[in-house]
Design a protein around this motif. Structure first.
Motif, PDB file in Angstrom:
ATOM      1  N   THR A  10      31.222  31.148  53.346  1.00 15.91           N
ATOM      2  CA  THR A  10      31.735  32.017  52.362  1.00 15.91           C
ATOM      3  C   THR A  10      31.718  33.638  52.591  1.00 15.91           C
ATOM      4  OG1 THR A  10      32.002  30.520  50.430  1.00 15.91           O
ATOM      5  CG2 THR A  10      32.274  32.739  49.805  1.00 15.91           C
ATOM      6  N   LEU A  11      30.312  33.969  52.722  1.00 15.89           N
ATOM      7  CA  LEU A  11      29.819  35.240  53.265  1.00 15.89           C
ATOM      8  C   LEU A  11      30.497  35.623  54.526  1.00 15.89           C
ATOM      9  CD1 LEU A  11      28.317  37.810  52.673  1.00 15.89           C
ATOM     10  CD2 LEU A  11      26.335  36.644  53.588  1.00 15.89           C
ATOM     11  N   LEU A  12      30.565  34.591  55.537  1.00 18.24           N
ATOM     12  CA  LEU A  12      30.998  34.908  56.765  1.00 18.24           C
ATOM     13  C   LEU A  12      32.598  35.420  56.638  1.00 18.24           C
ATOM     14  CD1 LEU A  12      30.738  34.457  60.269  1.00 18.24           C
ATOM     15  CD2 LEU A  12      32.064  32.482  59.517  1.00 18.24           C
ATOM     16  N   LYS A  13      33.140  34.680  56.118  1.00 22.51           N
ATOM     17  CA  LYS A  13      34.621  34.838  55.561  1.00 22.51           C
ATOM     18  C   LYS A  13      34.882  36.364  55.106  1.00 22.51           C
ATOM     19  CE  LYS A  13      36.004  31.243  53.447  1.00 22.51           C
ATOM     20  NZ  LYS A  13      36.575  29.831  52.891  1.00 22.51           N
ATOM     21  N   ASP A  14      34.120  36.390  53.958  1.00 23.87           N
ATOM     22  CA  ASP A  14      34.160  37.839  53.251  1.00 23.87           C
ATOM     23  C   ASP A  14      34.034  38.979  54.370  1.00 23.87           C
ATOM     24  OD1 ASP A  14      34.672  36.451  50.949  1.00 23.87           O
ATOM     25  OD2 ASP A  14      32.548  36.808  50.099  1.00 23.87           O
TER      26      ASP A  14
END
Length: 92
Positions: A10-14
């Motif tokens: 999720t952090l990567l995608k954000d």
């Protein structure tokens, strides 16, 4: 408390979404991407298709951290950014 692999994804995608929408970023974000990807690549719970995409994102983040014009690097990779997020969503 360490992040779960899903939190890491999720952090990567954000970060990738922010780069795509804002057309700018920071060296610190590129370095964060590198750390996230290193952690995800050794995780057995991550789909192999996502790991292949992560290799491309890792190269992008390495180049971004070393470039003299990060905003131009991000702009050049706009198509890749949306494609990577879309593919990661499919497989995660």
């Amino acid at each position: 408390m360490p992040l779960s692999h899903q939190d890491q994804v999720t952090l990567l995608k954000d970060i990738l979404n922010n780069h795509q929408m804002d057309c700018c970023g920071s060296v610190a974000e590129c370095e964060q991407l590198e750390r996230l990807i290193k952690s995800l690549l050794v995780n057995n719970q991550i789909n192999q298709n996502v790991k292949n995409i992560l290799q491309d994102v890792y190269l992008y983040s390495q180049q971004g951290a070393q470039t003299a014009d990060l905003d131009q690097h991000i702009l050049t990779n706009q198509g890749n950014l949306s494609e990577w997020v879309s593919h990661i969503d499919q497989f995660s």
